[in-house]
Design a protein around this motif. Structure first.
Motif, PDB file in Angstrom:
ATOM      1  N   ALA A   1      22.669  -2.289  37.511  1.00  0.00           N
ATOM      2  CA  ALA A   1      22.648  -2.114  38.840  1.00  0.00           C
ATOM      3  C   ALA A   1      22.281  -0.082  38.717  1.00  0.00           C
ATOM      4  N   VAL A   2      23.466   0.341  38.154  1.00  0.00           N
ATOM      5  CA  VAL A   2      23.014   1.318  38.158  1.00  0.00           C
ATOM      6  C   VAL A   2      21.856   2.289  37.857  1.00  0.00           C
ATOM      7  N   VAL A   3      21.690   1.661  36.616  1.00  0.00           N
ATOM      8  CA  VAL A   3      20.879   1.931  35.521  1.00  0.00           C
ATOM      9  C   VAL A   3      19.477   2.084  35.949  1.00  0.00           C
ATOM     10  N   ALA A   4      19.109   0.545  36.820  1.00  0.00           N
ATOM     11  CA  ALA A   4      17.722  -0.199  38.007  1.00  0.00           C
ATOM     12  C   ALA A   4      17.711   1.030  39.201  1.00  0.00           C
ATOM     13  N   LEU A   5      18.623   1.074  39.684  1.00  0.00           N
ATOM     14  CA  LEU A   5      18.317   1.802  40.904  1.00  0.00           C
ATOM     15  C   LEU A   5      18.693   3.096  41.265  1.00  0.00           C
ATOM     16  N   VAL A   6      19.231   4.253  40.120  1.00  0.00           N
ATOM     17  CA  VAL A   6      19.429   5.719  39.549  1.00  0.00           C
ATOM     18  C   VAL A   6      17.969   6.056  40.329  1.00  0.00           C
ATOM     19  N   ARG A   7      18.257   7.333  40.829  1.00  0.00           N
ATOM     20  CA  ARG A   7      16.209   8.039  41.391  1.00  0.00           C
ATOM     21  C   ARG A   7      14.864   7.554  42.098  1.00  0.00           C
TER      22      ARG A   7
ATOM     23  N   LEU B   1      28.268  -3.107  27.881  1.00  0.00           N
ATOM     24  CA  LEU B   1      27.491  -2.091  28.772  1.00  0.00           C
ATOM     25  C   LEU B   1      26.318  -1.289  27.916  1.00  0.00           C
ATOM     26  N   LEU B   2      26.374  -1.362  26.789  1.00  0.00           N
ATOM     27  CA  LEU B   2      24.833  -0.326  26.194  1.00  0.00           C
ATOM     28  C   LEU B   2      23.938  -1.675  26.426  1.00  0.00           C
ATOM     29  N   ALA B   3      23.841  -2.790  26.532  1.00  0.00           N
ATOM     30  CA  ALA B   3      23.338  -4.005  26.476  1.00  0.00           C
ATOM     31  C   ALA B   3      22.556  -4.059  28.228  1.00  0.00           C
ATOM     32  N   GLY B   4      23.518  -3.607  28.500  1.00  0.00           N
ATOM     33  CA  GLY B   4      23.393  -3.738  30.310  1.00  0.00           C
ATOM     34  C   GLY B   4      22.572  -2.385  30.914  1.00  0.00           C
ATOM     35  N   CYS B   5      22.673  -1.227  29.981  1.00  0.00           N
ATOM     36  CA  CYS B   5      21.979   0.177  29.963  1.00  0.00           C
ATOM     37  C   CYS B   5      20.511  -0.548  30.106  1.00  0.00           C
ATOM     38  N   GLY B   6      20.833  -1.051  28.465  1.00  0.00           N
ATOM     39  CA  GLY B   6      18.735  -1.174  28.179  1.00  0.00           C
ATOM     40  C   GLY B   6      18.570  -2.409  29.334  1.00  0.00           C
ATOM     41  N   THR B   7      19.031  -3.169  29.807  1.00  0.00           N
ATOM     42  CA  THR B   7      18.626  -4.298  30.819  1.00  0.00           C
ATOM     43  C   THR B   7      18.480  -3.247  31.627  1.00  0.00           C
ATOM     44  N   GLY B   8      18.793  -2.573  32.201  1.00  0.00           N
ATOM     45  CA  GLY B   8      18.348  -1.592  33.774  1.00  0.00           C
ATOM     46  C   GLY B   8      17.016  -0.742  33.348  1.00  0.00           C
ATOM     47  N   LEU B   9      17.077  -0.183  31.826  1.00  0.00           N
ATOM     48  CA  LEU B   9      16.223   0.070  31.332  1.00  0.00           C
ATOM     49  C   LEU B   9      14.969  -0.206  32.442  1.00  0.00           C
ATOM     50  N   ARG B  10      14.974  -1.807  31.651  1.00  0.00           N
ATOM     51  CA  ARG B  10      13.556  -2.525  31.198  1.00  0.00           C
ATOM     52  C   ARG B  10      13.825  -2.732  33.019  1.00  0.00           C
ATOM     53  N   LEU B  11      14.655  -3.369  33.799  1.00  0.00           N
ATOM     54  CA  LEU B  11      14.361  -3.707  35.443  1.00  0.00           C
ATOM     55  C   LEU B  11      13.377  -2.758  35.926  1.00  0.00           C
ATOM     56  N   LYS B  12      14.026  -1.137  35.885  1.00  0.00           N
ATOM     57  CA  LYS B  12      13.248  -0.123  36.423  1.00  0.00           C
ATOM     58  C   LYS B  12      11.675  -0.249  35.836  1.00  0.00           C
ATOM     59  N   ALA B  13      11.107  -0.013  34.403  1.00  0.00           N
ATOM     60  CA  ALA B  13      10.681   0.278  33.804  1.00  0.00           C
ATOM     61  C   ALA B  13      10.195  -1.238  35.188  1.00  0.00           C
ATOM     62  N   SER B  14       9.986  -2.457  35.022  1.00  0.00           N
ATOM     63  CA  SER B  14       9.535  -3.367  35.589  1.00  0.00           C
ATOM     64  C   SER B  14       9.250  -3.035  37.259  1.00  0.00           C
ATOM     65  N   TRP B  15       9.832  -2.801  37.979  1.00  0.00           N
ATOM     66  CA  TRP B  15       9.556  -2.156  39.285  1.00  0.00           C
ATOM     67  C   TRP B  15       8.652  -0.869  39.336  1.00  0.00           C
ATOM     68  N   LEU B  16       8.581  -0.220  38.543  1.00  0.00           N
ATOM     69  CA  LEU B  16       7.331   0.986  38.211  1.00  0.00           C
ATOM     70  C   LEU B  16       6.232   0.352  38.289  1.00  0.00           C
ATOM     71  N   GLY B  17       6.280  -1.009  37.140  1.00  0.00           N
ATOM     72  CA  GLY B  17       5.326  -1.282  37.267  1.00  0.00           C
ATOM     73  C   GLY B  17       4.292  -2.200  38.849  1.00  0.00           C
ATOM     74  N   ARG B  18       6.051  -2.550  39.106  1.00  0.00           N
ATOM     75  CA  ARG B  18       5.298  -3.523  40.888  1.00  0.00           C
ATOM     76  C   ARG B  18       4.586  -2.433  41.301  1.00  0.00           C
ATOM     77  N   LEU B  19       5.066  -0.970  41.605  1.00  0.00           N
ATOM     78  CA  LEU B  19       4.546   0.427  42.181  1.00  0.00           C
ATOM     79  C   LEU B  19       3.606   0.869  41.723  1.00  0.00           C
ATOM     80  N   GLU B  20       2.885   0.710  40.654  1.00  0.00           N
ATOM     81  CA  GLU B  20       1.478   0.779  40.020  1.00  0.00           C
ATOM     82  C   GLU B  20       0.385  -0.556  41.000  1.00  0.00           C
ATOM     83  N   ARG B  21       1.153  -1.968  40.751  1.00  0.00           N
ATOM     84  CA  ARG B  21       0.490  -2.676  40.265  1.00  0.00           C
ATOM     85  C   ARG B  21      -0.343  -2.543  42.312  1.00  0.00           C
ATOM     86  N   ALA B  22       0.778  -1.868  42.893  1.00  0.00           N
ATOM     87  CA  ALA B  22       0.451  -1.781  44.376  1.00  0.00           C
ATOM     88  C   ALA B  22      -0.322  -0.974  44.918  1.00  0.00           C
TER      89      ALA B  22
END
Length: 194
Positions: A58-64, A123-144
């Motif tokens: 949650a933190v990594v995916a939502l921060v900034r 915890l490390l695996a969660g950080c990696g998953t959060g980065l993947r979710l953030k990149a996916s969110w950026l991808g949706r922003l780019e497609r929009a």
């Protein structure tokens, strides 16, 4: 580089570059970390690790996100003189710049398993998953917006990261077909030849 042009790296690629190494370091550390019973016992360690995993995602995916959104809205069109960096180069730069941090985090996760089994690995695996979710969110922003977002390479941190750091003043944008990475930073899939 052509006169007046800049080297540009894909924002989503830089964000996504750390996802796989963090995920795999975390999974391996958690798997090995389950072996010792630790001070807390395996059950408590895994439950604490699961909670840390959820919080880290949650933190990594939502921060900034506001910063990314503001930079995306203010993106200016890339010049014809700008040089687009390959996906593999951006990923390699990030991973080289962070290799000692990744090694240290992996060692710390393994060492902490003797106190709280598997927790730091999850915890490390969660950080990696959060980065993947953030990149996916950026991808949706780019497609929009039907654009790809790029950041000047010289505005990134010395380790190849921080695509929304203080040094970044604006993003550049290109058409959706530019570069060798799809929206969200994944490898672009090419159509199979018939």
């Amino acid at each position: 580089m052509a006169r007046g042009g800049q080297g540009l790296a894909r924002v989503a690629v830089v964000v996504r570059a750390g996802a796989a190494p963090l995920w795999w370091c975390g999974v391996v550390a958690a798997g090995v970390g389950v072996l010792p019973s630790g001070f807390t016992g395996r059950r408590i360690g895994v439950m604490a690790g699961a909670a840390l995993f959820i919080v880290a995602v949650a933190v990594v995916a939502l921060v900034r996100r506001k910063r990314y959104s503001a930079l995306a809205r203010a993106a200016v069109r890339a010049s014809k003189h700008d040089v687009l960096q390959d996906r593999s180069v951006a990923v390699r730069n990030w991973r080289r710049g962070h290799r000692w941090w990744l090694l240290l985090a992996f060692a710390a996760a393994l060492g902490s398993a003797f106190a709280v089994p598997a927790a730091a690995g999850l915890l490390l695996a969660g950080c990696g998953t959060g980065l993947r979710l953030k990149a996916s969110w950026l991808g949706r922003l780019e497609r929009a917006e039907d654009v790809l977002l790029w950041v000047r390479v010289d505005w990134l941190a010395g380790n190849g990261g921080r695509p929304a750091g203080k040094a970044v003043k604006s993003y550049r944008s290109t058409g959706i077909a530019a570069g060798d990475a799809a929206p969200g930073g994944a490898r672009r899939r090419t159509a199979a030849l018939v």
